[in-house]
Design an enzyme around this catalytic site. Structure first.
Site, PDB file in Angstrom:
ATOM      1  N   ASP A 157      -5.223  -4.786  -6.378  1.00 48.91           N
ATOM      2  CA  ASP A 157      -4.539  -3.639  -6.966  1.00 48.91           C
ATOM      3  C   ASP A 157      -4.625  -3.732  -8.501  1.00 48.91           C
ATOM      4  O   ASP A 157      -4.476  -4.801  -9.084  1.00 48.91           O
ATOM      5  CB  ASP A 157      -3.077  -3.610  -6.517  1.00 48.91           C
ATOM      6  CG  ASP A 157      -2.416  -2.278  -6.771  1.00 48.91           C
ATOM      7  OD1 ASP A 157      -2.078  -1.592  -5.789  1.00 48.91           O
ATOM      8  OD2 ASP A 157      -2.229  -1.903  -7.955  1.00 48.91           O
ATOM      9  N   GLY A 169       6.569   7.250  -1.280  1.00 52.60           N
ATOM     10  CA  GLY A 169       6.084   6.662  -2.528  1.00 52.60           C
ATOM     11  C   GLY A 169       4.572   6.551  -2.618  1.00 52.60           C
ATOM     12  O   GLY A 169       4.052   5.819  -3.458  1.00 52.60           O
ATOM     13  N   HIS A 217      -3.990   3.177   2.791  1.00 51.37           N
ATOM     14  CA  HIS A 217      -4.145   1.807   2.314  1.00 51.37           C
ATOM     15  C   HIS A 217      -2.946   0.980   2.726  1.00 51.37           C
ATOM     16  O   HIS A 217      -1.809   1.468   2.738  1.00 51.37           O
ATOM     17  CB  HIS A 217      -4.324   1.754   0.786  1.00 51.37           C
ATOM     18  CG  HIS A 217      -3.321   2.547   0.003  1.00 51.37           C
ATOM     19  ND1 HIS A 217      -3.386   3.912  -0.101  1.00 51.37           N
ATOM     20  CD2 HIS A 217      -2.229   2.168  -0.700  1.00 51.37           C
ATOM     21  CE1 HIS A 217      -2.380   4.348  -0.858  1.00 51.37           C
ATOM     22  NE2 HIS A 217      -1.651   3.303  -1.217  1.00 51.37           N
ATOM     23  N   HIS A 271      -0.827  -2.213   1.526  1.00 53.12           N
ATOM     24  CA  HIS A 271      -0.555  -3.164   0.446  1.00 53.12           C
ATOM     25  C   HIS A 271      -0.306  -4.529   1.086  1.00 53.12           C
ATOM     26  O   HIS A 271       0.500  -4.634   2.022  1.00 53.12           O
ATOM     27  CB  HIS A 271       0.716  -2.778  -0.316  1.00 53.12           C
ATOM     28  CG  HIS A 271       0.655  -1.485  -1.053  1.00 53.12           C
ATOM     29  ND1 HIS A 271       0.424  -1.404  -2.409  1.00 53.12           N
ATOM     30  CD2 HIS A 271       0.834  -0.201  -0.639  1.00 53.12           C
ATOM     31  CE1 HIS A 271       0.457  -0.140  -2.802  1.00 53.12           C
ATOM     32  NE2 HIS A 271       0.703   0.612  -1.743  1.00 53.12           N
TER      33      HIS A 271
HETATM   34  P1  5GP Z   1       0.584   3.939  -3.287  1.00 56.03           P
HETATM   35  O1  5GP Z   1       1.592   4.248  -4.369  1.00 56.03           O
HETATM   36  O2  5GP Z   1      -0.256   5.149  -2.966  1.00 56.03           O
HETATM   37  O3  5GP Z   1       1.178   3.312  -2.072  1.00 56.03           O
HETATM   38  O4  5GP Z   1      -0.359   2.816  -3.878  1.00 56.03           O
HETATM   39  C1  5GP Z   1      -1.467   3.092  -4.655  1.00 56.03           C
HETATM   40  C2  5GP Z   1      -1.849   1.796  -5.322  1.00 56.03           C
HETATM   41  O5  5GP Z   1      -3.168   1.919  -5.777  1.00 56.03           O
HETATM   42  C3  5GP Z   1      -0.982   1.437  -6.540  1.00 56.03           C
HETATM   43  O6  5GP Z   1      -0.424   0.158  -6.332  1.00 56.03           O
HETATM   44  C4  5GP Z   1      -1.953   1.467  -7.705  1.00 56.03           C
HETATM   45  O7  5GP Z   1      -1.708   0.450  -8.652  1.00 56.03           O
HETATM   46  C5  5GP Z   1      -3.300   1.289  -7.025  1.00 56.03           C
HETATM   47  N1  5GP Z   1      -4.412   1.952  -7.667  1.00 56.03           N
HETATM   48  C6  5GP Z   1      -4.477   3.259  -8.042  1.00 56.03           C
HETATM   49  N2  5GP Z   1      -5.678   3.543  -8.563  1.00 56.03           N
HETATM   50  C7  5GP Z   1      -6.402   2.382  -8.522  1.00 56.03           C
HETATM   51  C8  5GP Z   1      -7.726   2.048  -8.917  1.00 56.03           C
HETATM   52  O8  5GP Z   1      -8.500   2.869  -9.418  1.00 56.03           O
HETATM   53  N3  5GP Z   1      -8.113   0.765  -8.723  1.00 56.03           N
HETATM   54  C9  5GP Z   1      -7.276  -0.169  -8.162  1.00 56.03           C
HETATM   55  N4  5GP Z   1      -7.765  -1.408  -8.019  1.00 56.03           N
HETATM   56  N5  5GP Z   1      -6.026   0.119  -7.767  1.00 56.03           N
HETATM   57  C10 5GP Z   1      -5.594   1.380  -7.929  1.00 56.03           C
END
Ligand code: 5GP
Ligand code: ZN
Length: 116
Positions: A32, A95, A102, A104
């Site tokens: 991440d 969130g 994905h 985490h």
């Molecule tokens: P969500 O909030 O959708 O559950 O998690 C999205 C995650 O993707 C966040 O933790 C954010 O830091 C990560 N993220 C967003 N864009 C990118 C990216 O371009 N590259 C990487 N490595 N992580 C990303």
């Protein structure tokens, strides 16, 4: 399916850089960019689907595979024995900020409950 304006599809296609820690024919795992723990890995399907909410019966095997990859990544990176967290945010109140499914995988520190 591939979405040109989906950041995780573009990472899966190697159009955008990422620190990849696992890849196979169906899934990719990468660090991440804004880690919330000493270990913070995202596990995604190569094929675009929006979230857990968009999975259907034909995704049963893929969904299981993503969980197995999550566990394997934790083992491979050596943070499994102390315990870790696997979580999927779904939709606005969940969130979710990136609309490509994905998991985490967070480890390397004590987690708290309930999450914020
Ligand atoms: P969500 O909030 O959708 O559950 O998690 C999205 C995650 O993707 C966040 O933790 C954010 O830091 C990560 N993220 C967003 N864009 C990118 C990216 O371009 N590259 C990487 N490595 N992580 C990303
Ligand atoms: Zn996508």
């Amino acid at each position: 399916m591939f979405s040109e304006d989906c950041v995780f599809c573009r990472i899966a296609q190697k159009e955008l850089p990422a620190t990849v820690v696992h890849e196979d024919d169906r899934a990719l795992a990468f660090e991440d960019q804004n880690p919330q723990a000493p270990h913070h890995i995202l596990v995604i399907p190569r094929r675009h689907t929006a979230s857990v909410a968009s999975l259907d019966e034909e995704d049963r095997e893929l969904a299981g595979h993503l969980l197995l990859v999550a566990g394997q990544v934790a083992r491979d990176r050596g943070f499994d024995s102390a315990g870790y967290r696997v979580v999927a945010n779904v939709g606005e109140e969940g969130g979710q900020t990136v609309p490509h499914l994905h998991l985490h995988v967070l480890g390397g520190r004590s987690m708290t409950w309930p999450p914020g």
